[in-house]
Design a protein around this motif. Structure first.
Motif, mmCIF file in Angstrom:
data_model
loop_
_atom_site.group_PDB
_atom_site.id
_atom_site.type_symbol
_atom_site.label_atom_id
_atom_site.label_comp_id
_atom_site.label_asym_id
_atom_site.label_seq_id
_atom_site.Cartn_x
_atom_site.Cartn_y
_atom_site.Cartn_z
ATOM 1 N N LEU A 109 29.667 -2.569 78.325
ATOM 2 C CA LEU A 109 30.521 -1.769 77.434
ATOM 3 C C LEU A 109 30.976 -0.534 78.216
ATOM 4 C CD1 LEU A 109 28.385 -1.795 74.155
ATOM 5 C CD2 LEU A 109 30.396 -3.183 74.671
ATOM 6 N N ALA A 110 32.251 -0.190 78.106
ATOM 7 C CA ALA A 110 32.766 0.976 78.837
ATOM 8 C C ALA A 110 32.317 2.264 78.152
ATOM 9 C CB ALA A 110 34.291 0.910 78.879
ATOM 10 N N VAL A 111 32.237 3.326 78.944
ATOM 11 C CA VAL A 111 31.864 4.648 78.406
ATOM 12 C C VAL A 111 32.942 5.652 78.809
ATOM 13 C CG1 VAL A 111 30.151 6.520 78.509
ATOM 14 C CG2 VAL A 111 29.387 4.131 78.519
ATOM 15 N N VAL A 112 33.508 6.324 77.821
ATOM 16 C CA VAL A 112 34.489 7.387 78.102
ATOM 17 C C VAL A 112 33.690 8.605 78.581
ATOM 18 C CG1 VAL A 112 36.259 8.890 77.077
ATOM 19 C CG2 VAL A 112 36.027 6.502 76.304
ATOM 20 N N GLN A 113 34.102 9.173 79.710
ATOM 21 C CA GLN A 113 33.377 10.289 80.343
ATOM 22 C C GLN A 113 32.894 11.335 79.316
ATOM 23 O OE1 GLN A 113 32.518 10.819 83.488
ATOM 24 N NE2 GLN A 113 31.774 12.877 83.093
ATOM 25 N N PRO A 114 31.581 11.527 79.182
ATOM 26 C CA PRO A 114 31.098 12.545 78.222
ATOM 27 C C PRO A 114 31.353 13.965 78.729
ATOM 28 C CG PRO A 114 29.379 10.939 78.787
ATOM 29 C CD PRO A 114 30.470 10.783 79.799
ATOM 30 N N GLU A 115 31.857 14.817 77.857
ATOM 31 C CA GLU A 115 32.162 16.217 78.205
ATOM 32 C C GLU A 115 31.661 17.116 77.078
ATOM 33 O OE1 GLU A 115 33.864 17.170 80.871
ATOM 34 O OE2 GLU A 115 35.091 15.457 81.508
ATOM 35 N N GLU A 172 28.031 22.314 71.059
ATOM 36 C CA GLU A 172 27.486 21.787 69.803
ATOM 37 C C GLU A 172 27.504 20.259 69.821
ATOM 38 O OE1 GLU A 172 28.124 24.336 66.475
ATOM 39 O OE2 GLU A 172 28.397 22.608 65.172
ATOM 40 N N VAL A 173 28.489 19.685 70.474
ATOM 41 C CA VAL A 173 28.567 18.218 70.536
ATOM 42 C C VAL A 173 29.092 17.761 71.899
ATOM 43 C CG1 VAL A 173 28.877 17.772 68.069
ATOM 44 C CG2 VAL A 173 30.877 18.244 69.490
ATOM 45 N N THR A 174 29.100 16.436 72.061
ATOM 46 C CA THR A 174 29.639 15.794 73.267
ATOM 47 C C THR A 174 30.866 14.999 72.863
ATOM 48 O OG1 THR A 174 27.410 15.561 74.132
ATOM 49 C CG2 THR A 174 29.087 14.116 75.085
ATOM 50 N N ARG A 175 31.973 15.200 73.585
ATOM 51 C CA ARG A 175 33.099 14.309 73.320
ATOM 52 C C ARG A 175 33.055 13.198 74.368
ATOM 53 N NH1 ARG A 175 37.846 18.206 75.652
ATOM 54 N NH2 ARG A 175 37.783 17.281 77.711
ATOM 55 N N GLY A 176 33.734 12.083 74.095
ATOM 56 C CA GLY A 176 33.555 10.896 74.939
ATOM 57 C C GLY A 176 32.334 10.132 74.446
ATOM 58 N N GLY A 177 31.936 9.122 75.193
ATOM 59 C CA GLY A 177 30.814 8.284 74.775
ATOM 60 C C GLY A 177 31.232 6.817 74.817
ATOM 61 N N VAL A 178 30.466 5.970 74.155
ATOM 62 C CA VAL A 178 30.739 4.530 74.248
ATOM 63 C C VAL A 178 32.141 4.242 73.712
ATOM 64 C CG1 VAL A 178 30.003 2.220 73.507
ATOM 65 C CG2 VAL A 178 28.296 3.966 74.115
ATOM 66 N N ASP A 179 32.920 3.565 74.546
ATOM 67 C CA ASP A 179 34.340 3.308 74.257
ATOM 68 C C ASP A 179 34.467 2.466 72.983
ATOM 69 O OD1 ASP A 179 37.033 2.450 74.329
ATOM 70 O OD2 ASP A 179 37.039 2.601 76.513
ATOM 71 N N ASP A 223 32.419 7.277 71.241
ATOM 72 C CA ASP A 223 33.555 8.148 71.566
ATOM 73 C C ASP A 223 34.290 8.575 70.280
ATOM 74 O OD1 ASP A 223 35.726 9.458 72.715
ATOM 75 O OD2 ASP A 223 36.860 7.588 72.942
ATOM 76 N N VAL A 224 33.575 9.322 69.472
ATOM 77 C CA VAL A 224 34.138 9.914 68.244
ATOM 78 C C VAL A 224 33.538 11.316 68.134
ATOM 79 C CG1 VAL A 224 34.079 9.889 65.719
ATOM 80 C CG2 VAL A 224 34.431 7.757 66.970
#
Ligand code: FDA
Length: 389
Positions: free
Chosen positions: A179-185, A333-340, A365-366
């Protein structure tokens, strides 16, 4: 053998576990920390901003802006309020539809644990999970021995606040299953400044005022806070989720007003005020002084040229700031990106290519806006997975 193993005992994991348990599934939650729900406990200043009255897809960031629609339309703020009512948990609304507990965030954790207990969910804390493998069933290697299950729900959250147990576990397992992962930021995070901006921002540390801050097509009108390290406050945290390195922000320090018209009136009245005194009618004094020191004429308003007025108004309404960076995951507070989301069903959160594997909560990724949206995504995605796992 379990029906469902939920890895990560946060908001999303507990919601998925209790929902699956209520359907008669044999469920265990594997949490590597000493207790579950630690982020719930520290959230919303200890009162947990658990949802928001306005629940719409445009309050979430994701590479696929439609992905949240199914889950948030099936699990709405009213559903969570029903749950609170059954547990007699009092709540109140603050600004912008944000709902908080009256008493303590602890009430929410107790409620989730109570629901899990009633649904016979096993909660195992201080468990290390080493590996997740799949043949006909899932085999999960842990510090308590190997466990098997028909379904695995990955719910280990994002990377923010490492000292509360954040890990890359879900991203790693996702990649292992292709599963792809969108770069966490980092997101909802204070921004830092360098060079001339650093000095300017630092000099105003402690000051808070309502502004409109814009990045690209997004804008938020709320409070901005100057700190010793940079800028924070709700407006800035919101826009930080939309900001990428190298981009500039535009700040309007007097939103909804027309400074040029206001200054022109003073000029016509023959005002004897100088820049700082005039601006202090509408801006906090320290900020008025800071603007006055940025090349404003030394003369009284009555003697200003129209061009001087236009320049000052432009500066106050459209100050361009170029952040150097963010304060990072330690303060995010949160991470953007994550499992695509392209690899997941928006109805069930199940991986399209791996039947029985689900990914929920912040690990996906939400990313929600500030104001209860991130917990709502945890409840809604956890519920969606728990209904079918
Ligand atoms: P969450 O991070 O809650 O849970 C993940 C769990 O997995 C944790 O218990 C962790 O220990 C565990 N874990 C991690 N790695 C593991 C591993 N390898 N093995 C086993 N377990 C593992 N949102 C909002 O809507 N309103 C608010 O008021 C706030 N306030 C707030 C304040 C602060 C200071 C922060 C840092 C964050 C918020 N948030 C918020 C955001 C909100 O807390 C967040 O979006 C949700 O907790 C996400 O829920 P999850 O269950 O996905 O992850």
């Amino acid at each position: 053998m379990f029906d469902v193993l939920v890895i990560g005992g946060g908001a999303a994991g507990l919601m998925a576990a209790l929902t699956a348990g209520q359907r008669g599934r044999r469920v265990a939650v594997l949490e590597h920390g000493p207790e579950v729900g630690r982020k719930i406990l520290i959230s919303g200043g200890g009162r947990c901003n658990f949802t928001n009255r306005t629940m719409r897809a445009d309050r979430f960031l994701s590479a696929n802006p439609h992905f949240v629609k199914s889950a948030i339309s099936r699990y709405q703020p009213a559903h969570f309020l029903d749950l609170l009512a059954r547990h007699r948990i009092a709540w109140h609304e603050k600004k912008l539809g944000q709902l908080f507990c009256d008493h303590s965030a602890q009430d929410i954790v107790q409620m989730l644990l109570g629901e899990c207990a009633a649904a016979h969910v096993s909660i195992l804390t201080d468990v290390r999970v080493y590996d997740v493998g799949k043949s006909d069933v899932f085999r999960v290697q842990t510090s308590r021995g190997d466990m098997t299950a028909r379904a695995v729900v990955l719910a280990t959250g994002g990377l923010s606040i490492p000292k509360l147990g954040a890990s890359r576990f879900t991203y790693e397992v996702a990649r292992q299953f292709d599963l792809a992962v969108v770069q966490p930021e980092p997101a909802l995070v204070p921004l830092t400044f360098g060079g001339e901006h650093e000095e300017w921002v630092r000099a105003l540390a402690g000051l808070s005022l309502p502004v409109r801050v814009t990045c690209g097509k997004m804008a938020f009108e709320e409070a901005l806070l100057f700190t010793h390290r940079g800028l924070s406050g709700p407006a800035l945290l919101q826009i930080s989720s939309y900001w990428s390195a190298g981009e500039s922000l535009l700040v309007d320090f007097l939103p909804g007003q027309d400074l040029a018209a206001l200054l022109m009136t003073l000029k016509k009245e023959g005002s004897k005020a100088k820049a700082a005194g005039a601006l202090a009618r509408w801006l906090p004094q320290r900020l008025a002084q800071a603007f006055a020191q940025q090349g404003a004429p030394e003369r009284t308003l009555a003697e200003w040229a129209d061009k001087d007025i236009r320049l000052m108004a432009e500066r106050v309404h459209r100050m361009e700031l170029r952040p150097q960076g963010t304060e990072g995951f330690a303060k995010a507070e949160v991470t953007r990106g994550g499992v695509d989301t392209r690899g997941l069903s928006s109805q069930t959160m199940q991986a399209r290519s791996v039947p029985g594997l689900y990914v929920i909560g912040e690990a996906v990724d939400v990313t929600g806006w500030l104001g209860g949206y991130n917990f709502h995504w945890a409840w809604a995605s956890g519920h969606a997975a728990g209904e079918v796992a």
